[in-house]
Design a protein around this motif. Structure first.
Motif, PDB file in Angstrom:
ATOM      1  N   THR A 179       0.811  -1.220   0.000  1.00  0.00           N
ATOM      2  CA  THR A 179       0.000   0.000   0.000  1.00  0.00           C
ATOM      3  C   THR A 179       0.842   1.266   0.000  1.00  0.00           C
ATOM      4  O   THR A 179       0.304   2.364  -0.202  1.00  0.00           O
ATOM      5  CB  THR A 179      -0.929   0.004   1.222  1.00  0.00           C
ATOM      6  OG1 THR A 179      -0.160  -0.224   2.416  1.00  0.00           O
ATOM      7  CG2 THR A 179      -1.981  -1.090   1.099  1.00  0.00           C
ATOM      8  N   VAL A 183      -0.981   2.963  -7.019  1.00  0.00           N
ATOM      9  CA  VAL A 183      -1.950   1.903  -7.281  1.00  0.00           C
ATOM     10  C   VAL A 183      -1.513   1.018  -8.438  1.00  0.00           C
ATOM     11  O   VAL A 183      -1.648  -0.211  -8.377  1.00  0.00           O
ATOM     12  CB  VAL A 183      -3.339   2.511  -7.557  1.00  0.00           C
ATOM     13  CG1 VAL A 183      -4.342   1.409  -7.916  1.00  0.00           C
ATOM     14  CG2 VAL A 183      -3.833   3.289  -6.353  1.00  0.00           C
ATOM     15  N   THR A 224     -12.206  -0.463 -14.136  1.00  0.00           N
ATOM     16  CA  THR A 224     -12.390  -1.044 -12.808  1.00  0.00           C
ATOM     17  C   THR A 224     -13.742  -1.757 -12.700  1.00  0.00           C
ATOM     18  O   THR A 224     -13.843  -2.811 -12.066  1.00  0.00           O
ATOM     19  CB  THR A 224     -12.289   0.044 -11.733  1.00  0.00           C
ATOM     20  OG1 THR A 224     -13.205   1.112 -12.037  1.00  0.00           O
ATOM     21  CG2 THR A 224     -10.880   0.598 -11.662  1.00  0.00           C
ATOM     22  N   LEU A 243      -9.445   1.071  -4.419  1.00  0.00           N
ATOM     23  CA  LEU A 243      -8.363   1.483  -5.317  1.00  0.00           C
ATOM     24  C   LEU A 243      -8.664   2.830  -5.966  1.00  0.00           C
ATOM     25  O   LEU A 243      -7.770   3.688  -6.092  1.00  0.00           O
ATOM     26  CB  LEU A 243      -8.144   0.420  -6.391  1.00  0.00           C
ATOM     27  CG  LEU A 243      -7.667  -0.957  -5.909  1.00  0.00           C
ATOM     28  CD1 LEU A 243      -7.530  -1.911  -7.090  1.00  0.00           C
ATOM     29  CD2 LEU A 243      -6.347  -0.862  -5.158  1.00  0.00           C
ATOM     30  N   CYS A 246      -8.223   5.557  -3.393  1.00  0.00           N
ATOM     31  CA  CYS A 246      -6.800   5.770  -3.150  1.00  0.00           C
ATOM     32  C   CYS A 246      -6.165   6.560  -4.294  1.00  0.00           C
ATOM     33  O   CYS A 246      -5.313   7.427  -4.069  1.00  0.00           O
ATOM     34  CB  CYS A 246      -6.094   4.432  -2.971  1.00  0.00           C
ATOM     35  SG  CYS A 246      -4.304   4.542  -2.774  1.00  0.00           S
ATOM     36  N   GLU A 247      -6.575   6.285  -5.536  1.00  0.00           N
ATOM     37  CA  GLU A 247      -6.023   6.999  -6.681  1.00  0.00           C
ATOM     38  C   GLU A 247      -6.413   8.476  -6.655  1.00  0.00           C
ATOM     39  O   GLU A 247      -5.622   9.343  -7.053  1.00  0.00           O
ATOM     40  CB  GLU A 247      -6.520   6.343  -7.976  1.00  0.00           C
ATOM     41  CG  GLU A 247      -6.027   6.983  -9.249  1.00  0.00           C
ATOM     42  CD  GLU A 247      -4.543   6.757  -9.496  1.00  0.00           C
ATOM     43  OE1 GLU A 247      -3.986   7.465 -10.355  1.00  0.00           O
ATOM     44  OE2 GLU A 247      -3.940   5.881  -8.844  1.00  0.00           O
TER      45      GLU A 247
END
Length: 349
Positions: A179, A183, A224, A243, A246-247
C-alpha cells in the motif's frame, strides 16, 4: 459398411482441412495481430469523440463486447482486441472446415441421402434421385461445430469466475503489503506474487496498466467496473472502490481498508465451507440420486413389459421420444444446478 466408409472419408477430409489451417496459422496469427492493432489504433484516436472503453473497440461491433468479457477472465493469455479476433477467426475456420468436409463427403455419395427416425429406419439412400440441397446438412453440422468453442468458453468462464472469487482473497492479502506504492505498482506487484494458477493474474496486470495510462476518469471507472464484473462479487466491487478512492484522494487509509476486506472475506469463506460441508450429502444426492431412481424405474418397466415392448414404446412412438427428451433435459438441468450449488462463489449471498 458403406456408412463407416463415408464417415472415414469425412474424417480424412476434415484432417486435410485442419492440416491446411495449421500451415496458414502463422500467417493468420500475424494478420490477426496486425488487423487488431490497426482497429485498436483507429478507435483509440476517436475515443474521446465516441466515449468508448479503454480497449478502443466500440460497443457496436457485433458480439465483440460479449466475447471480450468472457475471454477477459477465461483466457490466461488474454490480449485486448487480439484475443477476441483470434477466437472469432478460429471459430469461423472450424465451422468452415466442417462445412467443406461435409459437403465434399456428401457429393461422393451414390445418391440422395434421406434421414428418418434413427430408431426405426435410420438413414437411407435413393440412387434414383439427384442430390439436391446437399448444403443443408453440412451447414447444420458447421453451425454446431462453430458453437462448440463458444460453449467451451462459457463453461470455462463460469468455472473461472467462481475460482476468481476465491483467488481475490489471495490478491487482497498480497496487495495489503504494497500500500506504500502507487496503485498501478501495487497491482503489478500483486500480480507478480500470485500463484501461477491464479485466474486474476492477467486481469490485475490489465488493471495496473489502466491505472498507469488512463486519460480520463470515465476510462478508469469503466476498466475497474469491468474487473469487478468479471469477478462478480461484492468483495470485488469493494476492492476496486478502495483502489479508486486511493487513486483520487491518496492511500493513507488503503492498508486498513484492505485488511478489513481481508478479514471479511476470511469470515465469509469459513461460513461457506461450513455450509458446504453440512450440505454435501444433499448435493450429492441431488446429483446422482436421480440417475439411480431412473435406472431402477427403467429396469422395472423392462421387467414388467418385456424388453421388446418397452423399447418399441420408448423409441418408436412420439410420446415415448418426447418423454425421453424431458427426462434427459431434467437430468441435465439437475446436474447443472447441483454443480452450481456444490461450488458457490465467495460472496455475501
Amino acid at each position: 459398411m458403406n456408412g463407416v466408409f463415408y464417415l472415414l472419408r469425412f474424417a480424412l477430409h476434415l484432417l486435410i482441412v485442419w492440416g491446411i489451417c495449421l500451415l496458414v496459422k502463422p500467417l493468420m496469427e500475424q494478420g490477426v495481430r496486425h488487423f487488431a492493432a490497426q482497429v485498436n489504433g483507429h478507435f483509440i484516436r476517436r475515443k474521446k469523440v465516441l466515449r468508448l472503453k479503454a480497449g478502443g473497440i466500440p460497443r457496436y461491433v457485433p458480439f465483440y463486447s460479449h466475447f471480450d468479457n468472457l475471454l477477459y477472465i477465461a483466457r490466461r493469455n488474454y490480449e485486448p482486441g487480439t484475443t477476441v479476433l483470434r477466437f472469432m477467426v478460429q471459430s469461423g475456420l472450424l465451422a468452415a472446415a466442417v462445412f467443406l468436409s461435409g459437403l465434399l463427403t456428401l457429393r461422393e455419395l451414390p445418391g440422395h441421402l434421406a434421414f428418418h427416425n434413427p430408431f426405426l429406419e435410420g438413414v437411407s439412400f435413393d440412387s434414383g434421385r439427384p442430390l439436391r440441397d446437399g448444403w443443408r446438412l453440412p451447414l447444420f453440422l458447421a453451425v454446431l461445430a462453430g458453437m462448440l468453442p463458444y460453449l467451451r468458453l462459457r463453461y470455462a468462464y463460469a468455472h473461472k469466475k467462481v475460482k476468481g472469487s476465491y483467488h481475490l482473497l489471495d490478491a487482497v492479502k498480497i496487495a495489503a503489503k504494497f500500500t506504500h506504492l502507487p496503485v498501478d505498482s501495487l497491482l503489478g506487484r500483486t500480480a507478480d506474487y500470485l500463484d501461477e494458477d491464479n485466474v486474476l493474474i492477467t486481469p490485475l496486470k490489465i488493471l495496473s496498466a489502466s491505472f498507469a495510462n488512463y486519460s480520463s476518469e470515465h476510462e478508469l471507472a469503466a476498466e475497474t467496473q469491468r474487473f469487478a464484473k468479471a469477478v462478480g462479487t461484492t468483495f470485488a466491487v469493494e476492492f476496486v472502490s478502495d483502489l479508486l478512492y486511493c487513486e483520487k484522494e491518496g492511500g493513507s487509509y488503503l492498508k486498513n481498508s484492505l485488511m478489513m476486506l481481508n478479514r471479511s472475506m476470511e469470515q465469509q469463506r469459513e461460513t461457506i465451507l461450513a455450509v458446504k460441508a453440512n450440505s454435501r450429502d444433499a448435493i450429492s444426492l441431488g446429483l446422482y440420486g436421480n440417475l439411480v431412481v431412473l435406472f431402477f424405474s427403467i429396469g422395472t418397466f423392462i421387467y414388467m413389459l418385456k424388453p421388446g415392448v418397452y423399447f418399441r414404446l420408448q423409441f418408436e412412438t412420439r410420446a415415448g421420444l418426447a418423454f425421453l427428451m424431458v427426462i434427459v433435459s431434467g437430468l441435465f438441468l439437475s446436474f447443472v444446478i447441483g454443480s452450481v450449488l456444490a461450488k458457490p462463489k465467495l460472496d455475501y449471498h
